[in-house]
Design an enzyme around this catalytic site. Sequence first.
Site, mmCIF file in Angstrom:
data_model
loop_
_atom_site.group_PDB
_atom_site.id
_atom_site.type_symbol
_atom_site.label_atom_id
_atom_site.label_comp_id
_atom_site.label_asym_id
_atom_site.label_seq_id
_atom_site.Cartn_x
_atom_site.Cartn_y
_atom_site.Cartn_z
ATOM 1 N N ILE A 138 78.851 -31.484 -47.506
ATOM 2 C CA ILE A 138 77.914 -30.180 -47.279
ATOM 3 C C ILE A 138 76.871 -30.583 -48.088
ATOM 4 O O ILE A 138 76.846 -31.202 -49.041
ATOM 5 C CB ILE A 138 78.810 -29.029 -47.339
ATOM 6 C CG1 ILE A 138 79.281 -28.908 -48.939
ATOM 7 C CG2 ILE A 138 80.087 -28.673 -46.443
ATOM 8 C CD1 ILE A 138 79.929 -27.571 -49.254
ATOM 9 N N ASP A 139 75.717 -29.850 -47.302
ATOM 10 C CA ASP A 139 74.291 -29.898 -48.002
ATOM 11 C C ASP A 139 74.268 -29.453 -49.357
ATOM 12 O O ASP A 139 75.013 -28.647 -49.802
ATOM 13 C CB ASP A 139 73.251 -29.128 -46.979
ATOM 14 C CG ASP A 139 73.145 -30.023 -45.680
ATOM 15 O OD1 ASP A 139 73.364 -31.291 -45.719
ATOM 16 O OD2 ASP A 139 72.734 -29.185 -44.928
ATOM 17 N N LYS A 140 73.473 -29.930 -50.120
ATOM 18 C CA LYS A 140 73.058 -29.437 -51.653
ATOM 19 C C LYS A 140 73.126 -27.821 -51.814
ATOM 20 O O LYS A 140 73.814 -27.291 -52.630
ATOM 21 C CB LYS A 140 71.980 -30.047 -52.270
ATOM 22 C CG LYS A 140 71.584 -29.466 -53.499
ATOM 23 C CD LYS A 140 69.984 -30.116 -54.095
ATOM 24 C CE LYS A 140 69.568 -29.238 -55.360
ATOM 25 N NZ LYS A 140 68.432 -29.587 -55.536
#
Length: 304
Positions: A138-140
Amino acid sequence: MSRLLNIKISDEYSGRIDKVLSDIYPEFTRSFIQKQIEDNNLKANGKTVPAKYKVKLNDIIELSIPAPRQIETLAQDIDIDIVYEDSDIVIVNKPQGMVVHPSAGHDDGTMVNALLYHCKGNLSGINGEIRPGIVHRIDKDTSGLLMVAKNDSSHFYLSNLLKDHNITRKYHAIVYGVIKEDEGIIEKPIQRCQQDRKKMGISQNGKFAKTKYKVLERFKDTTYVELSLFTGRTHQIRVHMTSIGHPLVGDPVYGRKKHLFGLNKQTLHAKILGFTHPSSLNEMYFESEIPIYFKDIIDKCKKI
């Protein structure tokens, strides 16, 4: 130990062999496949082939996955929220702002660094030294539930569940605009933008992508939604919601130039994760609380 994979090409797949295999096995990047081709670890119908080889119906592909090298990424004593753990898997609740694995500009302080310390290095190795155990990312700046494999057999099993769309993944988000429909489905293909390789976009030449949205609450100028992923393309939710005129509040890449409340991080939380356990075959279901940063934004939206 090395692992041998045998694949028979169906009419679902066509094109270069490196691209096809990375589509069949999402845990393998094209560069990883190309490296195996260079090392003569891949054969088509018993013969070595170049990365540009175009697969044909009923081709028999043999891919020998080398034994993982010793992980060199630094283990760091970083506090993380472990939701569940056993000998096969770890479910962790990632905070917003934390990078999942080391990359350019993020050599340490990532979730992988923390997991290596917590799990004493006992993570699957098929993704190499940089992404041990990471089945999906999952994105930062997306918070929420992340699934991690502690051994290769669990990793392959979970990756196949992902490939076959047999994992439940639901996200909560706040988007701009008031969505009139109570729910809907977005089916638009996604691919990487040629002009900006850090961005994804809608393209007829892209990969099939499907997202379902459901309205949870409407505010004056924004909507609180639940999003279900049927596929797992990079930035899928962010791109899909932008494509229907409802970008995520705070999204610095696909959203507006100036955001409500001065935000510069998307309001997106991976809330629900469900799958069949790789060993027990029990149905597993996890749900995380909406984090404080997210609740604060909801409260502010209600006051507008």
